[in-house]
Design an enzyme around this catalytic site. Structure first.
Site, mmCIF file in Angstrom:
data_model
loop_
_atom_site.group_PDB
_atom_site.id
_atom_site.type_symbol
_atom_site.label_atom_id
_atom_site.label_comp_id
_atom_site.label_asym_id
_atom_site.label_seq_id
_atom_site.Cartn_x
_atom_site.Cartn_y
_atom_site.Cartn_z
ATOM 1 N N VAL A 61 -37.267 5.687 -5.430
ATOM 2 C CA VAL A 61 -38.415 4.999 -5.195
ATOM 3 C C VAL A 61 -38.650 4.432 -3.853
ATOM 4 O O VAL A 61 -37.614 4.215 -3.078
ATOM 5 C CB VAL A 61 -38.385 3.460 -6.146
ATOM 6 C CG1 VAL A 61 -39.783 2.758 -6.170
ATOM 7 C CG2 VAL A 61 -38.318 3.990 -7.687
ATOM 8 N N GLU A 62 -39.899 4.270 -3.228
ATOM 9 C CA GLU A 62 -40.100 4.203 -1.902
ATOM 10 C C GLU A 62 -39.464 2.821 -1.537
ATOM 11 O O GLU A 62 -38.780 2.731 -0.447
ATOM 12 C CB GLU A 62 -41.727 3.998 -1.605
ATOM 13 C CG GLU A 62 -42.344 4.937 -1.913
ATOM 14 C CD GLU A 62 -43.257 5.107 -3.392
ATOM 15 O OE1 GLU A 62 -42.323 4.835 -4.433
ATOM 16 O OE2 GLU A 62 -44.174 5.064 -3.384
#
Length: 389
Positions: free
Chosen positions: A285-286
């Site tokens: 995830v970012e």
């Protein structure tokens, strides 16, 4: 507190708000505390969707407004800290962030150019211009008497180090909210992400103010304190988005490094857990998590059972360099030639978030959406999707 002060005194006024990831939950929280005419003059953001009041001001042409790629903004913090001329990158070329297509400006009253097209060694690049940061509000876990702050009870370090450095080197003030203050020198130095030499003030927040995610108490599975059995993650109900997620999961290559976007794609993590294939891929995830099971809703950005949790800007180094094997992302509108819009539609300003950083660099991209406007009504019976309207 700033919002309350503005209501009572009319100050502070004409602020510039600068953020990368989404702030809030579309309910007056997060960035919406600044969403009042006169309080902000300019907003430079990556993911706007969580703060609809700010979006409304931008769409009404009442504030200067920019939408820049989320990963680029995380790197701008570092370049501002280092007093570099700006952030030079290929990310954003030929999109609306490119000055040939508007330079990220969201309305007519936004005049200043923050993005410039340059040529280096015969190749086009974009120069995102930095600017000084006067005040930075950060979230920490514990602080000691010298101002050193950890983030070990948060879902990740995000950009706190780079933001503190950028503010300090701009001559600004760094204010950190924490759960508690402990004896000086008692914190593990490896856990300190904001050194006291960067910090001007510490605020001890209430239990409510220090929720790990909006409305969600501390969960050690999201910080690496402990692991939970995958079967302890509740199954999600069968609906249109879960059906989309199940179909998208069929596109997963073996041992792939994967990114999941918000909306329908975030449910792919639940499907993978339900099907027992989480160990056949590495979900990222970012916000910085590597492996594990990413969460959705107000906990989006967090992941249970992660193998590592990196800084937000470091995660985007990997993404922008082509490290992702496949990305699953949502979409709002698409043209016959494949052009996509995820950032601005109708009366809603969502912002691109990390979409541009990821789609321009991932080896494979899968888009998930129902291709409908508002009004879609569905139900699931006997394992089938029925379109009611």
């Amino acid at each position: 507190a700033m919002e309350k002060r503005f209501f009572e005194t009319g100050h502070p006024r004409d602020l510039t708000l600068f953020f990368a990831a989404g702030q809030g939950h579309r309910d007056g929280t997060g960035g919406d505390h600044y969403g009042h005419e006169g309080m902000v003059k300019r907003v430079v953001g990556g993911h706007w969707d969580r703060a609809p009041k700010l979006g409304d001001l931008a769409l009404a042409n009442k504030i200067g407004a920019y939408n820049l790629p989320q990963g680029v903004i995380t790197h701008m913090y570092r370049d501002i800290a280092a007093h570099n001329i700006g952030t030079i990158t290929h990310v954003g070329l030929y999109t609306f962030a490119d000055p040939r297509n508007g330079g990220g400006k969201l309305n007519e009253c936004t005049k200043e150019d923050l993005v410039k097209l340059i040529n280096i060694e015969g190749e086009e690049r974009l120069l995102y211009k930095g600017f000084p940061i006067n005040v930075c509000f950060l979230r920490g876990s514990y602080a000691d008497e010298y101002g050193n702050c950890t983030v070990h009870r948060e879902i990740g370090p995000l950009d706190v180090t780079a933001q503190a450095q950028a503010t300090k080197n701009s001559g600004g003030k760094v204010i950190v909210q924490v759960e508690k203050i402990v004896q000086g020198g008692s914190l593990d130095p490896k856990l300190v992400k904001i050194p006291g030499i960067y910090v001007d003030a510490i605020v001890v927040g209430s239990i409510e103010d220090n929720m790990q995610c909006l409305g969600m108490p501390y969960d050690g599975a999201l910080t690496g304190e402990f692991r939970i059995p995958v079967d302890a993650i509740p199954a999600i109900p069968l609906d249109a988005k879960k059906i989309l997620a199940r179909r998208a999961a069929m596109e997963l290559p073996q041992d792939a490094i994967v990114n999941l976007g918000t909306g329908a794609p975030e449910k792919i993590a639940n499907v993978a857990a339900e099907e027992g294939i989480s160990d056949k891929l590495t979900l990222t995830v970012e916000a910085g998590s590597i492996a594990g099971v990413p969460y959705g809703g107000t906990q989006f950005g967090a992941a249970a059972n992660s193998m590592a949790i990196l800084d937000h800007n470091v995660q985007f180094d990997f993404y922008q360099g082509g490290g992702l094997d496949v990305a699953f992302l949502g979409l709002a509108e698409t043209a016959p030639n494949g052009d996509l819009n995820v950032s601005k539609f109708g009366t809603r300003l969502a912002g691109a978030g990390g979409f541009i950083d990821i789609t321009q660099n991932a080896k494979k991209v899968v888009y998930c959406g129902t291709f409908t406007a508002k009004g879609l009504k569905t139900e699931c019976k006997d394992g089938k999707l029925i379109i009611v309207q």
